[in-house]
Design a protein around this motif. Structure first.
Motif, PDB file in Angstrom:
ATOM      1  N   PRO A  64     -63.842 -66.863 -31.800  1.00 25.28           N
ATOM      2  CA  PRO A  64     -62.507 -67.449 -31.973  1.00 25.28           C
ATOM      3  C   PRO A  64     -61.535 -66.433 -32.568  1.00 25.28           C
ATOM      4  O   PRO A  64     -61.948 -65.394 -33.113  1.00 25.28           O
ATOM      5  CB  PRO A  64     -62.744 -68.600 -32.964  1.00 25.28           C
ATOM      6  N   PRO A  65     -60.225 -66.709 -32.485  1.00 26.54           N
ATOM      7  CA  PRO A  65     -59.239 -65.821 -33.111  1.00 26.54           C
ATOM      8  C   PRO A  65     -59.504 -65.657 -34.607  1.00 26.54           C
ATOM      9  O   PRO A  65     -60.084 -66.530 -35.254  1.00 26.54           O
ATOM     10  CB  PRO A  65     -57.910 -66.554 -32.863  1.00 26.54           C
ATOM     11  N   LEU A  66     -59.043 -64.527 -35.132  1.00 18.45           N
ATOM     12  CA  LEU A  66     -59.246 -64.184 -36.542  1.00 18.45           C
ATOM     13  C   LEU A  66     -57.942 -64.379 -37.292  1.00 18.45           C
ATOM     14  O   LEU A  66     -56.895 -63.865 -36.890  1.00 18.45           O
ATOM     15  CB  LEU A  66     -59.717 -62.727 -36.644  1.00 18.45           C
ATOM     16  N   MET A  67     -58.009 -65.141 -38.393  1.00 14.93           N
ATOM     17  CA  MET A  67     -56.842 -65.408 -39.234  1.00 14.93           C
ATOM     18  C   MET A  67     -57.044 -64.752 -40.602  1.00 14.93           C
ATOM     19  O   MET A  67     -58.120 -64.874 -41.194  1.00 14.93           O
ATOM     20  CB  MET A  67     -56.653 -66.918 -39.452  1.00 14.93           C
ATOM     21  N   PHE A  68     -56.011 -64.076 -41.094  1.00 12.95           N
ATOM     22  CA  PHE A  68     -56.015 -63.515 -42.444  1.00 12.95           C
ATOM     23  C   PHE A  68     -55.064 -64.332 -43.318  1.00 12.95           C
ATOM     24  O   PHE A  68     -53.919 -64.588 -42.932  1.00 12.95           O
ATOM     25  CB  PHE A  68     -55.539 -62.057 -42.449  1.00 12.95           C
ATOM     26  N   SER A  69     -55.519 -64.726 -44.501  1.00 18.19           N
ATOM     27  CA  SER A  69     -54.657 -65.414 -45.457  1.00 18.19           C
ATOM     28  C   SER A  69     -54.688 -64.672 -46.778  1.00 18.19           C
ATOM     29  O   SER A  69     -55.744 -64.523 -47.394  1.00 18.19           O
ATOM     30  CB  SER A  69     -55.135 -66.854 -45.679  1.00 18.19           C
ATOM     31  N   GLY A  96     -63.417 -54.448 -46.635  1.00 10.94           N
ATOM     32  CA  GLY A  96     -64.184 -54.284 -45.402  1.00 10.94           C
ATOM     33  C   GLY A  96     -63.485 -54.789 -44.156  1.00 10.94           C
ATOM     34  O   GLY A  96     -64.140 -55.145 -43.174  1.00 10.94           O
ATOM     35  N   LEU A  97     -62.152 -54.789 -44.171  1.00 15.68           N
ATOM     36  CA  LEU A  97     -61.424 -55.384 -43.046  1.00 15.68           C
ATOM     37  C   LEU A  97     -61.501 -54.533 -41.781  1.00 15.68           C
ATOM     38  O   LEU A  97     -61.463 -55.077 -40.670  1.00 15.68           O
ATOM     39  CB  LEU A  97     -59.966 -55.636 -43.445  1.00 15.68           C
ATOM     40  N   ASP A  98     -61.615 -53.211 -41.922  1.00 19.74           N
ATOM     41  CA  ASP A  98     -61.783 -52.358 -40.729  1.00 19.74           C
ATOM     42  C   ASP A  98     -63.072 -52.722 -39.999  1.00 19.74           C
ATOM     43  O   ASP A  98     -63.111 -52.783 -38.759  1.00 19.74           O
ATOM     44  CB  ASP A  98     -61.806 -50.878 -41.131  1.00 19.74           C
ATOM     45  N   TRP A  99     -64.118 -52.943 -40.765  1.00 21.74           N
ATOM     46  CA  TRP A  99     -65.413 -53.358 -40.204  1.00 21.74           C
ATOM     47  C   TRP A  99     -65.271 -54.707 -39.499  1.00 21.74           C
ATOM     48  O   TRP A  99     -65.745 -54.885 -38.371  1.00 21.74           O
ATOM     49  CB  TRP A  99     -66.426 -53.414 -41.353  1.00 21.74           C
ATOM     50  N   LEU A 100     -64.593 -55.639 -40.135  1.00 20.68           N
ATOM     51  CA  LEU A 100     -64.392 -56.969 -39.548  1.00 20.68           C
ATOM     52  C   LEU A 100     -63.600 -56.884 -38.246  1.00 20.68           C
ATOM     53  O   LEU A 100     -63.960 -57.507 -37.240  1.00 20.68           O
ATOM     54  CB  LEU A 100     -63.681 -57.874 -40.548  1.00 20.68           C
ATOM     55  N   LEU A 101     -62.516 -56.104 -38.253  1.00 22.51           N
ATOM     56  CA  LEU A 101     -61.690 -55.972 -37.054  1.00 22.51           C
ATOM     57  C   LEU A 101     -62.480 -55.331 -35.907  1.00 22.51           C
ATOM     58  O   LEU A 101     -62.349 -55.730 -34.740  1.00 22.51           O
ATOM     59  CB  LEU A 101     -60.438 -55.155 -37.369  1.00 22.51           C
ATOM     60  N   LYS A 102     -63.308 -54.359 -36.238  1.00 25.29           N
ATOM     61  CA  LYS A 102     -64.127 -53.697 -35.213  1.00 25.29           C
ATOM     62  C   LYS A 102     -65.124 -54.684 -34.611  1.00 25.29           C
ATOM     63  O   LYS A 102     -65.288 -54.763 -33.389  1.00 25.29           O
ATOM     64  CB  LYS A 102     -64.858 -52.506 -35.833  1.00 25.29           C
ATOM     65  N   ALA A 103     -65.788 -55.456 -35.474  1.00 23.24           N
ATOM     66  CA  ALA A 103     -66.773 -56.430 -34.999  1.00 23.24           C
ATOM     67  C   ALA A 103     -66.096 -57.501 -34.150  1.00 23.24           C
ATOM     68  O   ALA A 103     -66.619 -57.909 -33.103  1.00 23.24           O
ATOM     69  CB  ALA A 103     -67.485 -57.064 -36.191  1.00 23.24           C
ATOM     70  N   ALA A 140     -71.419 -53.485 -37.426  1.00 26.60           N
ATOM     71  CA  ALA A 140     -70.493 -54.304 -36.645  1.00 26.60           C
ATOM     72  C   ALA A 140     -71.218 -55.310 -35.752  1.00 26.60           C
ATOM     73  O   ALA A 140     -70.830 -56.475 -35.666  1.00 26.60           O
ATOM     74  CB  ALA A 140     -69.579 -53.408 -35.815  1.00 26.60           C
ATOM     75  N   ASP A 141     -72.277 -54.872 -35.067  1.00 27.41           N
ATOM     76  CA  ASP A 141     -72.998 -55.795 -34.181  1.00 27.41           C
ATOM     77  C   ASP A 141     -73.616 -56.937 -34.984  1.00 27.41           C
ATOM     78  O   ASP A 141     -73.598 -58.096 -34.543  1.00 27.41           O
ATOM     79  CB  ASP A 141     -74.094 -55.049 -33.408  1.00 27.41           C
ATOM     80  N   ALA A 142     -74.157 -56.621 -36.149  1.00 31.38           N
ATOM     81  CA  ALA A 142     -74.783 -57.651 -36.978  1.00 31.38           C
ATOM     82  C   ALA A 142     -73.738 -58.653 -37.481  1.00 31.38           C
ATOM     83  O   ALA A 142     -74.011 -59.857 -37.550  1.00 31.38           O
ATOM     84  CB  ALA A 142     -75.505 -57.004 -38.163  1.00 31.38           C
ATOM     85  N   LEU A 143     -72.542 -58.162 -37.801  1.00 30.56           N
ATOM     86  CA  LEU A 143     -71.488 -59.071 -38.262  1.00 30.56           C
ATOM     87  C   LEU A 143     -71.043 -59.985 -37.120  1.00 30.56           C
ATOM     88  O   LEU A 143     -70.855 -61.192 -37.314  1.00 30.56           O
ATOM     89  CB  LEU A 143     -70.305 -58.274 -38.813  1.00 30.56           C
ATOM     90  N   ALA A 144     -70.878 -59.420 -35.935  1.00 30.09           N
ATOM     91  CA  ALA A 144     -70.493 -60.249 -34.781  1.00 30.09           C
ATOM     92  C   ALA A 144     -71.544 -61.319 -34.512  1.00 30.09           C
ATOM     93  O   ALA A 144     -71.217 -62.488 -34.249  1.00 30.09           O
ATOM     94  CB  ALA A 144     -70.284 -59.368 -33.549  1.00 30.09           C
ATOM     95  N   ASP A 145     -72.830 -60.952 -34.599  1.00 30.64           N
ATOM     96  CA  ASP A 145     -73.905 -61.918 -34.373  1.00 30.64           C
ATOM     97  C   ASP A 145     -73.880 -63.021 -35.437  1.00 30.64           C
ATOM     98  O   ASP A 145     -74.085 -64.200 -35.129  1.00 30.64           O
ATOM     99  CB  ASP A 145     -75.267 -61.212 -34.392  1.00 30.64           C
TER     100      ASP A 145
END
Length: 365
Positions: A231-236, A216-223, A315-320
């Motif tokens: 804050p900035p997003l880090m992938f590990s 679901g990373l496309d969804w995360l990046l969009k949100a 996406a809006d719900a994830l950002a919230d």
């Protein structure tokens, strides 16, 4: 016929996931091997299916555990096991009471009872996303599930799906929840030197895991892109990740570094479309780091009400949810509850449940 041996159970474990960088299945196999090696009721050996590199298995196993290699490529073995149980693994690794396929594939056996771990059903939900080398995985798992005398799954959600979709009796499936290493409960935030070495900002959202369509990373990046206040997003983790001025890929981290990075995150996010367990959720709760994740059965089950659950794809719900996770302070009682919930998941419990699966397999053999 029921098992009648009086000594320890002779268990042959597929240790192939121990080779190379470990993600979820490698960590599961390593922790399970450690626990089984410490149990007096089990005599465990491990085998690796690889032409090269199997000698590294001995370094990857618990001290004193015997490791053998099957000097045949995994690809050729899979093609053979699609047709028949030949070549049987005991031919290379010696006789056993139980052979445990830890990574979706049940090796061929002569006399041993077969136990198979099925971590999730992503290979059935989206077979088009499988790597070319895994195109035969759906049929291999179906055949292995039918042939296995017991099946292990990490959650009840996966157990129910396995019984229904692979058409096996539900009583043949044993839930063996994964564990949280004790070190997570005392994990400390990164030092200034570590932040500089890894390029970590003072606040960050963190995703832990391998990249892939089901995460679901496309969804995360969009949100994240639509919410510049986050804050900035880090992938590990291993794989390719989209990066930008507010998105960074930390690469594959050692377990020690990973614990520090998780402990120092503002929130952990796991936006998976499909997940069999979701160990990063529990590891974050053990560090008392807020969690936002997709509202899917396995994550609902393991998070126990302590994560913010978001309908997949909104996406809006994830950002919230991420805003709430970052900004909402919680009382000390909530921190205690988070850690107490994570503490119910132990590798010893996983191993005990797995040994129960071995005994069930022998009774059904």
């Amino acid at each position: 016929m029921p098992h009648a041996r009086s000594g320890p159970l002779r268990v042959l474990l597929d240790g192939t996931p121990l080779l190379g960088n470990r993600t979820g299945i490698g960590r599961y196999t390593a922790a399970l091997a450690e626990e089984l090696a410490s149990m007096s009721e089990v005599d465990m050996r491990a085998v690796a299916f690889t032409v090269r590199g199997w000698r590294r298995l001995r370094q990857a196993l618990p001290h004193g555990t015997r490791g053998r290699g099957m000097p045949v490529s995994a690809r050729l073995l899979r093609k053979s096991w699609l047709r028949s149980p030949f070549p049987p693994v005991e031919l290379f690794a010696g006789l056993a009471d139980v052979v445990h396929g830890t990574n979706f594939v049940l090796p061929g056996t002569i006399r041993a009872a077969g136990v198979l771990t099925i971590h999730d059903l992503a290979f059935l939900d989206a077979p088009e996303e499988l790597a070319p080398s895994d195109r035969d995985l759906p049929e291999l798992v179906r055949r292995g599930a039918a042939r296995a005398h017991a099946i292990c799954t990490p959650t009840a959600a996966v157990a129910d799906a396995v019984a229904e979709r692979l058409r096996v009796p539900r009583e043949k499936v044993v839930v063996t929840p994964l564990g949280v290493d004790a070190a997570w409960f005392t994990a400390r935030v990164p030092t200034r030197e570590m932040r500089e070495r890894l390029g970590l900002p003072s606040e960050s959202l963190l995703f832990v895991g391998a990249s892939g369509p089901r995460k679901g990373l496309d969804w995360l990046l969009k949100a994240h892109a639509a919410a510049p206040d986050l804050p900035p997003l880090m992938f590990s983790g291993p794989g390719r990740f989209g990066v930008s001025d507010r998105v960074r890929h930390l690469g594959y981290l050692s377990e020690v570094d990973l614990r520090h990075v998780v402990a120092g995150a503002s929130a952990l996010v796991l936006p998976s479309r499909d997940e069999g367990f979701g160990l990063p959720v529990l590891e974050a709760l053990a560090c008392d780091v807020p969690v936002a994740c997709s509202d899917i059965p396995a994550l609902r089950e393991i998070s126990g009400g302590y994560a913010r659950l978001v309908p997949f794809g909104e996406a809006d719900a994830l950002a919230d949810a991420l805003r709430a996770a970052v900004s909402d302070p919680h009382p000390a009682s909530a921190s205690i509850a988070h850690r107490a919930h994570a503490a119910t998941f132990t590798w010893h419990r996983c191993a005990q449940a797995t040994v129960s699966a071995y005994r069930r397999a022998l009774d059904r053999h």
